[in-house]
Design a protein around this motif. Structure first.
Motif, PDB file in Angstrom:
ATOM      1  N   VAL A  87      -0.994   4.711   2.403  1.00  0.00           N
ATOM      2  CA  VAL A  87      -0.796   3.824   3.552  1.00  0.00           C
ATOM      3  C   VAL A  87       0.539   4.123   4.218  1.00  0.00           C
ATOM      4  O   VAL A  87       0.634   4.204   5.449  1.00  0.00           O
ATOM      5  N   ASP A  88       1.561   4.301   3.428  1.00  0.00           N
ATOM      6  CA  ASP A  88       2.897   4.620   3.939  1.00  0.00           C
ATOM      7  C   ASP A  88       2.869   5.891   4.774  1.00  0.00           C
ATOM      8  O   ASP A  88       3.412   5.942   5.887  1.00  0.00           O
ATOM      9  N   GLU A  89       2.198   6.916   4.267  1.00  0.00           N
ATOM     10  CA  GLU A  89       2.108   8.191   4.981  1.00  0.00           C
ATOM     11  C   GLU A  89       1.268   8.055   6.249  1.00  0.00           C
ATOM     12  O   GLU A  89       1.624   8.589   7.307  1.00  0.00           O
ATOM     13  N   LEU A  90       0.155   7.338   6.148  1.00  0.00           N
ATOM     14  CA  LEU A  90      -0.751   7.162   7.280  1.00  0.00           C
ATOM     15  C   LEU A  90      -0.057   6.501   8.468  1.00  0.00           C
ATOM     16  O   LEU A  90      -0.307   6.840   9.626  1.00  0.00           O
ATOM     17  N   LEU A  91       0.844   5.563   8.176  1.00  0.00           N
ATOM     18  CA  LEU A  91       1.519   4.806   9.230  1.00  0.00           C
ATOM     19  C   LEU A  91       2.849   5.424   9.655  1.00  0.00           C
ATOM     20  O   LEU A  91       3.554   4.869  10.502  1.00  0.00           O
ATOM     21  N   SER A  92       3.205   6.570   9.051  1.00  0.00           N
ATOM     22  CA  SER A  92       4.439   7.298   9.403  1.00  0.00           C
ATOM     23  C   SER A  92       5.666   6.400   9.313  1.00  0.00           C
ATOM     24  O   SER A  92       6.498   6.348  10.232  1.00  0.00           O
ATOM     25  N   LEU A  93       5.793   5.700   8.202  1.00  0.00           N
ATOM     26  CA  LEU A  93       6.885   4.740   8.049  1.00  0.00           C
ATOM     27  C   LEU A  93       8.165   5.448   7.598  1.00  0.00           C
ATOM     28  O   LEU A  93       8.145   6.217   6.642  1.00  0.00           O
ATOM     29  N   PRO A  94       9.293   5.174   8.241  1.00  0.00           N
ATOM     30  CA  PRO A  94      10.552   5.786   7.829  1.00  0.00           C
ATOM     31  C   PRO A  94      11.078   5.140   6.542  1.00  0.00           C
ATOM     32  O   PRO A  94      10.522   4.152   6.052  1.00  0.00           O
ATOM     33  N   LYS A  95      12.164   5.703   6.022  1.00  0.00           N
ATOM     34  CA  LYS A  95      12.802   5.105   4.849  1.00  0.00           C
ATOM     35  C   LYS A  95      13.250   3.695   5.195  1.00  0.00           C
ATOM     36  O   LYS A  95      13.601   3.390   6.335  1.00  0.00           O
ATOM     37  N   HIS A  96      13.207   2.833   4.201  1.00  0.00           N
ATOM     38  CA  HIS A  96      13.555   1.417   4.335  1.00  0.00           C
ATOM     39  C   HIS A  96      12.502   0.629   5.121  1.00  0.00           C
ATOM     40  O   HIS A  96      12.795  -0.438   5.653  1.00  0.00           O
ATOM     41  N   VAL A  97      11.288   1.178   5.198  1.00  0.00           N
ATOM     42  CA  VAL A  97      10.128   0.437   5.699  1.00  0.00           C
ATOM     43  C   VAL A  97       8.973   0.691   4.747  1.00  0.00           C
ATOM     44  O   VAL A  97       8.656   1.855   4.454  1.00  0.00           O
ATOM     45  N   ILE A  98       8.358  -0.378   4.231  1.00  0.00           N
ATOM     46  CA  ILE A  98       7.199  -0.220   3.343  1.00  0.00           C
ATOM     47  C   ILE A  98       6.090  -1.178   3.754  1.00  0.00           C
ATOM     48  O   ILE A  98       6.352  -2.300   4.181  1.00  0.00           O
ATOM     49  N   PRO A  99       4.827  -0.737   3.617  1.00  0.00           N
ATOM     50  CA  PRO A  99       3.710  -1.634   3.885  1.00  0.00           C
ATOM     51  C   PRO A  99       3.565  -2.624   2.739  1.00  0.00           C
ATOM     52  O   PRO A  99       3.678  -2.244   1.562  1.00  0.00           O
ATOM     53  N   LEU A 100       3.327  -3.879   3.067  1.00  0.00           N
ATOM     54  CA  LEU A 100       3.186  -4.915   2.047  1.00  0.00           C
ATOM     55  C   LEU A 100       1.743  -5.395   1.891  1.00  0.00           C
ATOM     56  O   LEU A 100       1.232  -5.501   0.780  1.00  0.00           O
ATOM     57  N   PHE A 101       1.081  -5.686   3.004  1.00  0.00           N
ATOM     58  CA  PHE A 101      -0.290  -6.197   2.974  1.00  0.00           C
ATOM     59  C   PHE A 101      -0.853  -6.121   4.393  1.00  0.00           C
ATOM     60  O   PHE A 101      -0.125  -5.932   5.362  1.00  0.00           O
ATOM     61  N   GLY A 102      -2.153  -6.262   4.481  1.00  0.00           N
ATOM     62  CA  GLY A 102      -2.799  -6.288   5.779  1.00  0.00           C
ATOM     63  C   GLY A 102      -3.382  -7.653   6.076  1.00  0.00           C
ATOM     64  O   GLY A 102      -3.365  -8.562   5.238  1.00  0.00           O
ATOM     65  N   MET A 103      -3.896  -7.793   7.287  1.00  0.00           N
ATOM     66  CA  MET A 103      -4.604  -9.005   7.682  1.00  0.00           C
ATOM     67  C   MET A 103      -5.734  -8.621   8.630  1.00  0.00           C
ATOM     68  O   MET A 103      -5.479  -8.060   9.700  1.00  0.00           O
TER      69      MET A 103
END
Length: 245
Positions: A145-161
């Motif tokens: 999920v982290d890779e799919l959303l191209s999240l930089p350091k200090h950003v992490i996915p927690l949950f969806g809705m």
């Protein structure tokens, strides 16, 4: 009782949605409501990513194992974000900030900020007649999920809705009695309330309109914690610069 309280007390998790996208106006109100949530020290340490790309939705549904991650009116992913608060810092300033930034306190702050924003979003959506379902199952493969959303350091996915027009009317699931969750002045054991709740849940599971089974809340919790899950989350969280100290 006012309409806001009624909306909150009538919450149900919706897992089947009509094939109808929510409107831009509805989405705007939902995000604006999320942004009005309380935030620690005015950090607003979260980011919300709306997933409109069908291919990305399909990947997230595969990670989750749940079809309603793909089949809904709109999908949101809530992220803890400590990248934005430090983005304008000089290299020297950032170096001085890192030890504090990456401690457990700010991991909690960013996760709580995201959860508060999400709950505001949920109530806003339900107040408009929409249904929602939280998606902790996106943590089944947090790295993907982290890779799919191209999240930089200090950003992490927690949950969806997942949000959309409900296509079913599930039974409202009971909650623990007030005596089991609210105490005055100090923690108290309340086994009697848990036992009574287990009896209530046994009746609920046997009589609900679908997925009947013999079960209780206590049995569910024992199964939940007896089997390890998502043991890779800690490594990914720390790799992204959270909860390292």
């Amino acid at each position: 009782m006012n309409s806001t309280i009624e909306t909150i007390l009538n919450h149900k998790s919706i897992r089947k949605f009509k094939d109808t996208a929510i409107t831009h106006h509805q989405l705007d109100l939902i995000i604006r409501a999320a942004q009005q949530a309380s935030t620690s020290s005015y950090m607003m340490a979260y980011t919300i990513i709306g997933i409109t790309d069908p291919t990305k939705k399909a990947v997230l549904a595969e990670v989750s194992g749940q079809p309603y991650v793909k089949d809904n009116g709109h999908l949101l992913v809530f992220c803890a974000d400590l990248h934005r608060p430090t983005k304008q810092a000089s290299e020297e300033d950032f170096s001085q900030m890192t030890e504090n930034l990456e401690n457990s306190e700010h991991f909690l702050v960013s996760a709580i900020d995201a959860a508060l924003a999400a709950q505001n979003a949920a109530i806003a959506a339900e107040s408009m007649g929409l249904g929602i379902c939280y998606l902790g199952s996106l943590r089944n493969n947090l790295g993907k999920v982290d890779e799919l959303l191209s999240l930089p350091k200090h950003v992490i996915p927690l949950f969806g809705m997942a949000i959309g027009e409900p296509a079913h009317g599930p039974d409202r699931k009971p909650r623990l009695p007030k005596q089991a969750v609210y105490f005055e002045n100090e923690y108290q054991e309340h086994d009697e309330s848990i036992n009574q709740f287990d009896e209530q849940m046994a009746t609920y599971y046997q009589s609900r309109s679908s997925n009947n089974r013999a079960d209780t809340w206590t049995k569910q919790m024992h199964r939940r914690f007896a089997k390890t899950i998502r043991m890779d989350v800690t490594d990914l969280v720390q790799k992204k610069g959270f909860n390292k100290r």
